[in-house]
Design a protein around this motif. Structure first.
Motif, PDB file in Angstrom:
ATOM      1  N   ASP A 159       0.568  -1.205   0.073  1.00  6.93           N
ATOM      2  CA  ASP A 159       0.079  -0.089  -0.075  1.00  6.93           C
ATOM      3  C   ASP A 159       0.896   1.301  -0.007  1.00  6.93           C
ATOM      4  O   ASP A 159       2.042   1.041   0.264  1.00  6.93           O
ATOM      5  CB  ASP A 159      -1.053  -0.025   1.336  1.00  6.93           C
ATOM      6  N   PRO A 160       0.267   2.477  -0.250  1.00 10.73           N
ATOM      7  CA  PRO A 160       1.051   3.789  -0.483  1.00 10.73           C
ATOM      8  C   PRO A 160       2.143   3.786   0.852  1.00 10.73           C
ATOM      9  O   PRO A 160       3.295   4.368   0.592  1.00 10.73           O
ATOM     10  CB  PRO A 160       0.136   4.784  -0.353  1.00 10.73           C
ATOM     11  N   GLU A 161       1.744   3.362   2.098  1.00  5.75           N
ATOM     12  CA  GLU A 161       2.468   3.579   3.307  1.00  5.75           C
ATOM     13  C   GLU A 161       3.734   2.538   3.279  1.00  5.75           C
ATOM     14  O   GLU A 161       4.982   3.038   3.523  1.00  5.75           O
ATOM     15  CB  GLU A 161       1.681   3.266   4.468  1.00  5.75           C
ATOM     16  N   GLY A 162       3.647   1.411   2.593  1.00  5.85           N
ATOM     17  CA  GLY A 162       4.407   0.424   2.380  1.00  5.85           C
ATOM     18  C   GLY A 162       5.472   0.841   1.416  1.00  5.85           C
ATOM     19  O   GLY A 162       6.627   0.428   1.644  1.00  5.85           O
ATOM     20  N   ILE A 163       4.791   1.502   0.430  1.00  2.54           N
ATOM     21  CA  ILE A 163       6.088   2.125  -0.768  1.00  2.54           C
ATOM     22  C   ILE A 163       6.860   2.854  -0.026  1.00  2.54           C
ATOM     23  O   ILE A 163       8.160   2.709  -0.547  1.00  2.54           O
ATOM     24  CB  ILE A 163       5.130   2.477  -1.661  1.00  2.54           C
ATOM     25  N   VAL A 164       6.298   3.761   0.551  1.00  2.00           N
ATOM     26  CA  VAL A 164       7.080   4.948   1.084  1.00  2.00           C
ATOM     27  C   VAL A 164       8.196   4.332   2.014  1.00  2.00           C
ATOM     28  O   VAL A 164       9.381   4.598   2.213  1.00  2.00           O
ATOM     29  CB  VAL A 164       6.300   6.043   1.807  1.00  2.00           C
ATOM     30  N   TRP A 165       7.640   3.495   2.863  1.00  2.00           N
ATOM     31  CA  TRP A 165       8.630   2.743   3.980  1.00  2.00           C
ATOM     32  C   TRP A 165       9.651   1.867   3.129  1.00  2.00           C
ATOM     33  O   TRP A 165      11.024   2.015   3.750  1.00  2.00           O
ATOM     34  CB  TRP A 165       7.670   1.536   4.618  1.00  2.00           C
ATOM     35  N   THR A 193      13.825   6.776  -6.013  1.00  2.00           N
ATOM     36  CA  THR A 193      14.521   5.857  -5.142  1.00  2.00           C
ATOM     37  C   THR A 193      16.145   5.843  -5.433  1.00  2.00           C
ATOM     38  O   THR A 193      16.893   5.805  -4.550  1.00  2.00           O
ATOM     39  CB  THR A 193      13.896   4.608  -5.044  1.00  2.00           C
ATOM     40  N   ALA A 194      16.240   5.521  -6.635  1.00  2.00           N
ATOM     41  CA  ALA A 194      17.568   5.152  -7.371  1.00  2.00           C
ATOM     42  C   ALA A 194      18.436   6.386  -7.409  1.00  2.00           C
ATOM     43  O   ALA A 194      18.268   7.232  -7.927  1.00  2.00           O
ATOM     44  CB  ALA A 194      17.534   4.261  -8.616  1.00  2.00           C
ATOM     45  N   ASP A 195      19.736   5.936  -7.104  1.00  4.29           N
ATOM     46  CA  ASP A 195      20.968   7.037  -7.503  1.00  4.29           C
ATOM     47  C   ASP A 195      21.607   7.038  -8.692  1.00  4.29           C
ATOM     48  O   ASP A 195      21.934   7.784  -9.535  1.00  4.29           O
ATOM     49  CB  ASP A 195      21.861   7.041  -6.497  1.00  4.29           C
ATOM     50  N   HIS A 196      21.679   5.334  -8.922  1.00  7.67           N
ATOM     51  CA  HIS A 196      22.299   4.959 -10.349  1.00  7.67           C
ATOM     52  C   HIS A 196      21.371   4.041 -11.015  1.00  7.67           C
ATOM     53  O   HIS A 196      20.579   3.333 -10.424  1.00  7.67           O
ATOM     54  CB  HIS A 196      23.551   4.342  -9.844  1.00  7.67           C
ATOM     55  N   LEU A 197      21.730   3.882 -12.446  1.00  4.33           N
ATOM     56  CA  LEU A 197      20.944   3.058 -12.962  1.00  4.33           C
ATOM     57  C   LEU A 197      21.578   2.055 -14.038  1.00  4.33           C
ATOM     58  O   LEU A 197      22.591   2.385 -14.532  1.00  4.33           O
ATOM     59  CB  LEU A 197      19.934   3.775 -14.103  1.00  4.33           C
ATOM     60  N   LEU A 198      20.992   1.111 -14.084  1.00  5.35           N
ATOM     61  CA  LEU A 198      21.512  -0.080 -14.997  1.00  5.35           C
ATOM     62  C   LEU A 198      20.413  -0.541 -16.035  1.00  5.35           C
ATOM     63  O   LEU A 198      19.063  -0.836 -15.607  1.00  5.35           O
ATOM     64  CB  LEU A 198      22.195  -1.717 -14.510  1.00  5.35           C
ATOM     65  N   VAL A 199      20.406  -0.235 -17.331  1.00 11.05           N
ATOM     66  CA  VAL A 199      19.304  -0.488 -18.052  1.00 11.05           C
ATOM     67  C   VAL A 199      19.733  -1.491 -18.916  1.00 11.05           C
ATOM     68  O   VAL A 199      20.749  -1.600 -19.673  1.00 11.05           O
ATOM     69  CB  VAL A 199      18.807   0.607 -18.780  1.00 11.05           C
ATOM     70  N   ILE A 200      19.076  -2.957 -19.254  1.00 11.01           N
ATOM     71  CA  ILE A 200      19.338  -3.790 -20.191  1.00 11.01           C
ATOM     72  C   ILE A 200      18.000  -3.852 -21.148  1.00 11.01           C
ATOM     73  O   ILE A 200      16.932  -3.735 -20.733  1.00 11.01           O
ATOM     74  CB  ILE A 200      19.685  -5.048 -19.464  1.00 11.01           C
ATOM     75  N   GLY A 201      18.408  -4.671 -22.263  1.00  9.86           N
ATOM     76  CA  GLY A 201      17.434  -4.962 -23.256  1.00  9.86           C
ATOM     77  C   GLY A 201      17.770  -5.965 -24.083  1.00  9.86           C
ATOM     78  O   GLY A 201      18.985  -6.095 -24.493  1.00  9.86           O
TER      79      GLY A 201
END
Length: 264
Positions: A159-165, A193-201
């Motif tokens: 739920d929204p509270e859980g996502i923030v948690w 949330t993320a500071d850095h990203l890895l993107v794959i395809g």
């Protein structure tokens, strides 16, 4: 730290992960993005020894997961919240895991409290909602207080509270110097949330860069992601590629071919 070098996995004639190379550094949340079928879950499974690579390797703290003594003390993972016997209670499930890695029983109660399940600790997991199972999976990942954590779609069912948690939990762990790798299809949440990203395809690396650098040219994570991965989508409703505007077609052709360049 997680080190992946030339990691390859094939299923019959299909190459799910294709010579994938990256490093997940401690002290930041690294987002792991890609379309359905891109190879994210397979890669994470190979990191924790559930799948065997056909080539290359994945190391945690300089070693293969299967070579780690008491691995839950080194790396914790949530890949499938349903991977729990439904007849066991939440506490019994954690105690069984603790016993295999010489983790004190009291730690099971500590992590149940941390994820908010202390009130249902003795209830059978088969009665749990998806969100409760997600919290139990996170508790299991934290059981050995490991420096490395992997989460595959951790906000699923919350739920929204859980996502923030869970967002704050991951950012807090990164601030402590832990290594965090998290996969998600929720661009809005990943952007927070993320500071850095890895993107794959199609099993190949498309981007290994900071969040700020990745989004700078397009104004949002969603726009940047869709532009980069447009040619790597396996399952597309209506058969229409993204983007369709002439203004972005040139940049798409330059950035979606993993053989030519990796966005860094």
């Amino acid at each position: 730290m997680i080190e992946v070098r030339d990691l390859t996995r094939r299923y019959g004639g299909t190459t799910a992960v294709d010579r994938l190379t990256f490093t997940v550094e401690p002290g930041r949340v690294t987002g792991f993005l890609g379309p359905n079928g891109a190879g994210k879950s397979t890669t994470m499974r190979m990191i924790i020894g559930l799948d065997t690579p056909d080539g290359g390797h994945a190391h945690v703290a300089g070693m293969a997961y299967r070579a780690l003594k008491r691995p839950l003390r080194h790396v914790g993972a949530l890949l499938d919240a349903d991977a729990v016997h439904p007849g066991r209670s939440a506490r019994t499930h954690l105690l069984a895991l603790a016993a295999t890695n010489a983790v004190p029983d009291r730690r099971a109660d500590e992590v149940l409290g941390l994820v908010g399940l202390e009130g249902v600790a003795r209830k059978r997991v088969g009665t749990f909602s998806l969100g409760m199972k997600q919290r139990l999976g996170i508790a299991a990942a934290l059981l050995g207080d490991p420096p490395v954590l992997l989460f595959d779609e951790p906000v699923n069912g919350l739920d929204p509270e859980g996502i923030v948690w869970i967002r704050n939990l991951m950012k807090g762990f990164a601030a402590e110097g832990r290594t965090i790798l998290v996969s998600s299809h929720l661009m809005s949440e990943m952007a927070l949330t993320a500071d850095h990203l890895l993107v794959i395809g199609r099993g190949r690396l498309l981007a290994d860069t900071t969040m700020a650098a990745f989004t700078a040219a397009y104004g949002s994570l969603e726009e940047a992601y869709l532009t980069l991965t447009g040619a790597a989508v396996e399952y597309r409703a209506g058969g229409t590629a993204y983007p369709t505007s002439e203004s972005t077609s040139d940049s798409t052709s330059d950035t979606t071919n993993a053989d030519k360049k990796v966005w860094r």
